[in-house]
Write a protein that holds these residues in place. Sequence first.
Motif, PDB file in Angstrom:
ATOM      1  N   LEU A   1     118.395  77.841   3.123  1.00  0.00           N
ATOM      2  CA  LEU A   1     119.587  78.213   3.891  1.00  0.00           C
ATOM      3  C   LEU A   1     119.475  79.621   4.472  1.00  0.00           C
ATOM      4  O   LEU A   1     120.161  79.950   5.429  1.00  0.00           O
ATOM      5  N   SER A   2     118.593  80.449   3.904  1.00  0.00           N
ATOM      6  CA  SER A   2     118.400  81.819   4.405  1.00  0.00           C
ATOM      7  C   SER A   2     117.275  81.909   5.437  1.00  0.00           C
ATOM      8  O   SER A   2     116.924  83.001   5.875  1.00  0.00           O
ATOM      9  N   VAL A   3     116.700  80.766   5.802  1.00  0.00           N
ATOM     10  CA  VAL A   3     115.598  80.742   6.771  1.00  0.00           C
ATOM     11  C   VAL A   3     115.973  79.777   7.890  1.00  0.00           C
ATOM     12  O   VAL A   3     116.050  78.576   7.674  1.00  0.00           O
ATOM     13  N   ASN A   4     116.210  80.322   9.075  1.00  0.00           N
ATOM     14  CA  ASN A   4     116.643  79.503  10.219  1.00  0.00           C
ATOM     15  C   ASN A   4     115.489  79.058  11.100  1.00  0.00           C
ATOM     16  O   ASN A   4     115.588  79.075  12.316  1.00  0.00           O
ATOM     17  N   ARG A   5     114.380  78.692  10.466  1.00  0.00           N
ATOM     18  CA  ARG A   5     113.221  78.232  11.238  1.00  0.00           C
ATOM     19  C   ARG A   5     112.408  77.303  10.358  1.00  0.00           C
ATOM     20  O   ARG A   5     112.539  77.317   9.141  1.00  0.00           O
ATOM     21  N   GLU A   6     111.604  76.475  11.011  1.00  0.00           N
ATOM     22  CA  GLU A   6     110.689  75.608  10.273  1.00  0.00           C
ATOM     23  C   GLU A   6     109.525  76.469   9.798  1.00  0.00           C
ATOM     24  O   GLU A   6     108.996  77.282  10.557  1.00  0.00           O
ATOM     25  N   VAL A   7     109.133  76.305   8.555  1.00  0.00           N
ATOM     26  CA  VAL A   7     107.950  76.985   8.031  1.00  0.00           C
ATOM     27  C   VAL A   7     107.043  75.899   7.458  1.00  0.00           C
ATOM     28  O   VAL A   7     107.262  75.424   6.347  1.00  0.00           O
ATOM     29  N   PRO A   8     106.039  75.476   8.259  1.00  0.00           N
ATOM     30  CA  PRO A   8     105.173  74.391   7.800  1.00  0.00           C
ATOM     31  C   PRO A   8     104.243  74.849   6.682  1.00  0.00           C
ATOM     32  O   PRO A   8     103.802  75.994   6.653  1.00  0.00           O
ATOM     33  N   GLY A   9     103.974  73.914   5.768  1.00  0.00           N
ATOM     34  CA  GLY A   9     103.012  74.206   4.709  1.00  0.00           C
ATOM     35  C   GLY A   9     103.488  73.693   3.369  1.00  0.00           C
ATOM     36  O   GLY A   9     104.658  73.364   3.182  1.00  0.00           O
ATOM     37  N   TYR A  10     102.533  73.611   2.443  1.00  0.00           N
ATOM     38  CA  TYR A  10     102.819  73.135   1.094  1.00  0.00           C
ATOM     39  C   TYR A  10     103.153  74.309   0.186  1.00  0.00           C
ATOM     40  O   TYR A  10     102.455  75.326   0.187  1.00  0.00           O
ATOM     41  N   VAL A  11     104.223  74.153  -0.584  1.00  0.00           N
ATOM     42  CA  VAL A  11     104.677  75.166  -1.527  1.00  0.00           C
ATOM     43  C   VAL A  11     104.322  74.675  -2.933  1.00  0.00           C
ATOM     44  O   VAL A  11     104.894  73.705  -3.411  1.00  0.00           O
ATOM     45  N   SER A  12     103.378  75.342  -3.555  1.00  0.00           N
ATOM     46  CA  SER A  12     102.924  74.942  -4.882  1.00  0.00           C
ATOM     47  C   SER A  12     103.978  75.289  -5.937  1.00  0.00           C
ATOM     48  O   SER A  12     104.478  76.406  -5.997  1.00  0.00           O
ATOM     49  N   ARG A  13     104.331  74.294  -6.755  1.00  0.00           N
ATOM     50  CA  ARG A  13     105.321  74.458  -7.829  1.00  0.00           C
ATOM     51  C   ARG A  13     104.784  73.786  -9.089  1.00  0.00           C
ATOM     52  O   ARG A  13     103.945  72.889  -9.020  1.00  0.00           O
ATOM     53  N   TYR A  14     105.329  74.168 -10.246  1.00  0.00           N
ATOM     54  CA  TYR A  14     105.002  73.460 -11.478  1.00  0.00           C
ATOM     55  C   TYR A  14     105.618  72.061 -11.404  1.00  0.00           C
ATOM     56  O   TYR A  14     106.761  71.911 -10.965  1.00  0.00           O
ATOM     57  N   ALA A  15     104.879  71.041 -11.859  1.00  0.00           N
ATOM     58  CA  ALA A  15     105.385  69.664 -11.823  1.00  0.00           C
ATOM     59  C   ALA A  15     106.512  69.461 -12.836  1.00  0.00           C
ATOM     60  O   ALA A  15     107.408  68.653 -12.614  1.00  0.00           O
ATOM     61  N   ARG A  16     106.465  70.199 -13.952  1.00  0.00           N
ATOM     62  CA  ARG A  16     107.497  70.104 -14.986  1.00  0.00           C
ATOM     63  C   ARG A  16     107.837  71.506 -15.475  1.00  0.00           C
ATOM     64  O   ARG A  16     106.947  72.324 -15.695  1.00  0.00           O
ATOM     65  N   VAL A  17     109.124  71.739 -15.666  1.00  0.00           N
ATOM     66  CA  VAL A  17     109.581  73.016 -16.222  1.00  0.00           C
ATOM     67  C   VAL A  17     110.706  72.767 -17.218  1.00  0.00           C
ATOM     68  O   VAL A  17     111.440  71.787 -17.106  1.00  0.00           O
ATOM     69  N   THR A  18     110.805  73.653 -18.179  1.00  0.00           N
ATOM     70  CA  THR A  18     111.964  73.673 -19.071  1.00  0.00           C
ATOM     71  C   THR A  18     112.673  74.992 -18.808  1.00  0.00           C
ATOM     72  O   THR A  18     112.038  76.061 -18.819  1.00  0.00           O
ATOM     73  N   ILE A  19     113.950  74.893 -18.516  1.00  0.00           N
ATOM     74  CA  ILE A  19     114.742  76.065 -18.137  1.00  0.00           C
ATOM     75  C   ILE A  19     115.870  76.252 -19.135  1.00  0.00           C
ATOM     76  O   ILE A  19     116.513  75.275 -19.528  1.00  0.00           O
ATOM     77  N   SER A  20     116.090  77.499 -19.527  1.00  0.00           N
ATOM     78  CA  SER A  20     117.269  77.794 -20.348  1.00  0.00           C
ATOM     79  C   SER A  20     118.204  78.648 -19.501  1.00  0.00           C
ATOM     80  O   SER A  20     117.755  79.453 -18.672  1.00  0.00           O
ATOM     81  N   ALA A  21     119.498  78.448 -19.697  1.00  0.00           N
ATOM     82  CA  ALA A  21     120.507  79.172 -18.920  1.00  0.00           C
ATOM     83  C   ALA A  21     121.866  78.976 -19.592  1.00  0.00           C
ATOM     84  O   ALA A  21     122.003  78.167 -20.506  1.00  0.00           O
ATOM     85  N   THR A  22     122.849  79.706 -19.089  1.00  0.00           N
ATOM     86  CA  THR A  22     124.238  79.481 -19.476  1.00  0.00           C
ATOM     87  C   THR A  22     124.915  78.823 -18.284  1.00  0.00           C
ATOM     88  O   THR A  22     124.820  79.332 -17.162  1.00  0.00           O
ATOM     89  N   ASN A  23     125.559  77.675 -18.508  1.00  0.00           N
ATOM     90  CA  ASN A  23     126.167  76.964 -17.382  1.00  0.00           C
ATOM     91  C   ASN A  23     127.593  77.461 -17.112  1.00  0.00           C
ATOM     92  O   ASN A  23     128.101  78.349 -17.809  1.00  0.00           O
ATOM     93  N   LEU A  24     128.231  76.879 -16.099  1.00  0.00           N
ATOM     94  CA  LEU A  24     129.581  77.303 -15.712  1.00  0.00           C
ATOM     95  C   LEU A  24     130.598  77.131 -16.831  1.00  0.00           C
ATOM     96  O   LEU A  24     131.564  77.877 -16.914  1.00  0.00           O
TER      97      LEU A  24
END
Length: 188
Positions: free
Chosen positions: A111-134
Amino acid sequence: MITMKDIILEGHPVLEQVANEVMLPPNKEDKETLENMLQFLKNSQDEEIAEKYNLRAGVGLAAPQLGISKRMFAVHFEDLQGNTYSDGYFNPKIISHSVEKTFLANGEGCLSVNREVPGYVSRYARVTISATNLAGQQVKLRLRGYAAVVFQHELDHLNGIMFYDHIDKQDPFLIPENAKPCDLQGDK
């Protein structure tokens, strides 16, 4: 109500900073901001509301995208397995991740990028996240595929990283080592 005019664009210094931890329990202002961020995502996916207020559809929104340097983000989406993710998170962090990587075959947007940026974005296939929810609960989320990608994208915003920072500059469509594509809404 949050609209597109509230969302800052790439190049803004807040998007390049590591955001500050949120004091817990969150104060009224931080909680209301996060609730409004979640409502923005719901509104952006409602065709009628989105058209009326000229909103771009989004599945995640991080506080730095509103010029607020705090470690909180909201997500609202459903993956192909029918799992719904719709909540806000304070101080989220990755506590474990896979060696295996993934990427969206169609690339990522923001939402902060008003243009197409072609390419592959490497990410971890699985993650465990800890947080405090709403609701103020400490949560641990085990995510894979598309859900893992969305959460990592938002976490990057809290660390001053844009999605295109992960794209290989010489070869944008270089398939990351040890990576398989996940389709747009699922994981394969």
